[in-house]
Design an enzyme around this catalytic site. Sequence first.
Site, PDB file in Angstrom:
ATOM      1  N   HIS A  31      -1.997  24.597 -18.460  1.00 58.82           N
ATOM      2  CA  HIS A  31      -1.794  26.617 -18.703  1.00 58.82           C
ATOM      3  C   HIS A  31      -0.894  26.209 -18.503  1.00 58.82           C
ATOM      4  CE1 HIS A  31      -2.782  30.367 -16.479  1.00 58.82           C
ATOM      5  NE2 HIS A  31      -1.436  30.014 -16.994  1.00 58.82           N
ATOM      6  N   HIS A  57       3.549  28.356 -20.719  1.00 61.08           N
ATOM      7  CA  HIS A  57       3.993  28.806 -19.994  1.00 61.08           C
ATOM      8  C   HIS A  57       5.244  28.556 -21.165  1.00 61.08           C
ATOM      9  CE1 HIS A  57       2.848  32.462 -16.902  1.00 61.08           C
ATOM     10  NE2 HIS A  57       2.158  31.103 -17.237  1.00 61.08           N
ATOM     11  N   CYS A  98       5.005  36.343 -15.097  1.00 65.39           N
ATOM     12  CA  CYS A  98       4.582  35.362 -13.482  1.00 65.39           C
ATOM     13  C   CYS A  98       5.593  36.031 -12.829  1.00 65.39           C
ATOM     14  CB  CYS A  98       4.573  34.165 -13.335  1.00 65.39           C
ATOM     15  SG  CYS A  98       4.698  33.997 -12.042  1.00 65.39           S
ATOM     16  N   ASN A 154       1.525  33.610 -21.818  1.00 64.07           N
ATOM     17  CA  ASN A 154       1.641  31.933 -21.547  1.00 64.07           C
ATOM     18  C   ASN A 154       1.574  32.325 -23.501  1.00 64.07           C
ATOM     19  OD1 ASN A 154      -0.396  31.402 -18.822  1.00 64.07           O
ATOM     20  ND2 ASN A 154      -0.731  33.747 -19.732  1.00 64.07           N
TER      21      ASN A 154
END
Length: 305
Positions: A207, A209, A240, A249
């Site tokens: 995951h 960014h 975030c 993301n």
Amino acid sequence: MNLPHKVKIVEVGPRDGLQNEREIIPAAVKVALVDRLTAAGFANIEAASFVSPKWVPQMATSAEVMAGIRRRPGVLYSALAPNMQGLEAAHAAGVDEVVIFGAASEAFSQKNINCSIAESVQRFRPVALAAREMGLRLRGSISCAFGCPYQGEVSSDTVADVVGRMRDLGCDEIDIADTIGVGTPRQVQQVMARAAGAFPIAQLSGHFHDTYGQALANIYACLEIGVTTFHSSVAGLGGCPYAKGATGNVATEDVLYMLHGLGIHTGIDLGAVVDAGQFIASHLGRKAASRAGNALAASRAAAQP
């Protein structure tokens, strides 16, 4: 080096991508976005979050969204459920998979949920047990696995320790997340390899960014060592609130463009994802944060008579 022939993309735009938008987005728009993504061919869509609307107002319509989407058989519709109240709401809404979340950084854990890493994982034990009894798939997510905005470097040993704790809760899949986008390819390989010592690599997901422009390179680095599941967000939505300066993301369109160029099968229609990205960007009143998506959309528009 051989790359995987097939990759699973978990689309997180409807939840992770939209949760921090200041203007409340109507449930109907969220439903339309999820439906577009379903039609594009995603096997797993993170569609909702059953958390307190006091903390995440944008997700207050999650039950309405889940009730309104057109489900496709075989597609996993996921939602965050941090406590028993959230789990019960998620189950009532017909969620297929619940997501619990911790951090690989003690400082981030304290800042985010006011407890230690060990305490945070322990809090999820009743949620994990109940989710199992309900027949729900369980996914664990570990934030700040490659760096923390408060403590800086994060040890790969700590990441592996949290992976082991999530494993012991019965997670089917565990996300290794670069919450602030500071990871670089060699570091990512080292951390993922260390995590794979505690949990099967086939059940780990990346995951990433794109704060420092490293997300695609990091995904490629993961492919080289056998990771086959990745998260991305349509139009590059997200961020975030606990990580200042963190961008969204990595954009789904950019990931698909790279994977398809490598000859890797995803089962996803890139053109349909571009349309979904342009749809939600238009609603938000800004340009999509996807280079491939915007380029493909512009190319298509230029070809129109």
